[in-house]
Design a protein around this motif. Structure first.
Motif, PDB file in Angstrom:
ATOM      1  N   SER A  67      46.612  25.054  39.993  1.00 38.85           N
ATOM      2  CA  SER A  67      47.925  25.640  39.694  1.00 38.85           C
ATOM      3  C   SER A  67      47.776  26.985  38.989  1.00 38.85           C
ATOM      4  N   SER A  68      48.840  27.781  39.028  1.00 40.23           N
ATOM      5  CA  SER A  68      48.830  29.054  38.304  1.00 40.23           C
ATOM      6  C   SER A  68      48.785  28.797  36.797  1.00 40.23           C
ATOM      7  N   TYR A  69      49.386  27.691  36.358  1.00 38.01           N
ATOM      8  CA  TYR A  69      49.328  27.332  34.939  1.00 38.01           C
ATOM      9  C   TYR A  69      47.873  27.114  34.502  1.00 38.01           C
ATOM     10  N   LYS A  79      45.224  28.365  35.913  1.00 36.85           N
ATOM     11  CA  LYS A  79      44.563  29.676  35.933  1.00 36.85           C
ATOM     12  C   LYS A  79      44.889  30.452  34.667  1.00 36.85           C
ATOM     13  N   GLU A  80      46.172  30.529  34.310  1.00 41.65           N
ATOM     14  CA  GLU A  80      46.588  31.245  33.110  1.00 41.65           C
ATOM     15  C   GLU A  80      45.943  30.654  31.856  1.00 41.65           C
ATOM     16  N   GLN A  96      40.009  36.426  35.423  1.00 42.80           N
ATOM     17  CA  GLN A  96      40.926  35.942  36.463  1.00 42.80           C
ATOM     18  C   GLN A  96      40.377  36.187  37.865  1.00 42.80           C
ATOM     19  N   GLN A  99      40.207  30.785  41.603  1.00 39.49           N
ATOM     20  CA  GLN A  99      40.941  30.609  42.865  1.00 39.49           C
ATOM     21  C   GLN A  99      41.854  29.400  42.734  1.00 39.49           C
ATOM     22  N   ILE A 100      43.131  29.579  43.073  1.00 38.32           N
ATOM     23  CA  ILE A 100      44.077  28.468  43.030  1.00 38.32           C
ATOM     24  C   ILE A 100      44.101  27.789  44.395  1.00 38.32           C
TER      25      ILE A 100
END
Length: 194
Positions: free
Chosen positions: A171-173, A175-176, A185, A189-190
């Motif tokens: 998820s982008s969460y 990743k963040e 970053q 990879q998501i």
């Protein structure tokens, strides 16, 4: 053209046992849990597992009360076993994939040989444990108190993030969350869960 040459796992249930059922309800619950350690689409000849050794190590590691410390010990044992098994065949064309807290030694070896190391981050990392702690404090009694990650655990997963060539999150969460803790970053990879 890449293909899966080997699958190393702590526990594997051979296909002939994956459809077993028991008339005993308690045993059937246990069997349903271990059935996830099987996949009929994977060629059984490439699977390498330590079923008995893994179970014994888990029994002997029961004296470690903190789950994060247990994960570090189990992860190092597993990753060392895989590294030792592959030490004579890894080279610059090799690529490995491993999950959180279980692949540091293997990634070190594949990187020494010039290969490519992929890390599968199964959760948002350190941020996830902060969220659990915050929720537990906000709603006392609504959920059991969670253990805090130990310094050894944070150190181990941070080293995995640093040494990996690519990190896969779902998820982008996630990743963040990793970026918040210093992960580039560009290496994340998501790949959403399907």
């Amino acid at each position: 053209n890449a293909s899966l040459e080997a699958l190393y796992t702590n526990i594997w249930v051979p296909n002939q046992y994956s459809n077993m059922t028991m008339s005993n309800v308690q045993l059937d619950k246990y069997l349903s849990k271990i059935k996830c350690y099987s996949n009929s689409e994977i060629d059984q000849s490439i699977v390498k597992s330590r079923n008995i050794i893994s179970l014994l190590k888990k029994v002997f590691n029961c004296h470690i009360d903190n789950k994060f410390e247990r994960w570090c010990v189990d992860g190092k044992n597993f990753s060392s076993w895989v590294s030792n098994s592959l030490k004579d065949i890894l080279d610059e064309k090799s690529a490995t994939f491993g999950y959180t807290c279980e692949n540091l030694e293997l990634m070190r070896l594949v990187k020494q040989r010039g290969g490519f190391a992929v890390h599968g981050q199964v959760d948002p990392g350190i941020e996830w444990y902060k969220v659990l702690e915050d929720e537990s404090n906000l709603w006392p009694g609504a959920m059991p108190l969670t253990e805090k990650p130990t310094a050894a655990f944070i150190n181990r997963i941070s080293k995995e993030w640093k040494i990996s060539d690519k990190i896969i999150v779902n998820s982008s969460y996630s990743k963040e969350s990793l970026v918040t803790h210093g992960v580039s970053q560009d290496k994340i990879q998501i790949i959403p869960l399907s």
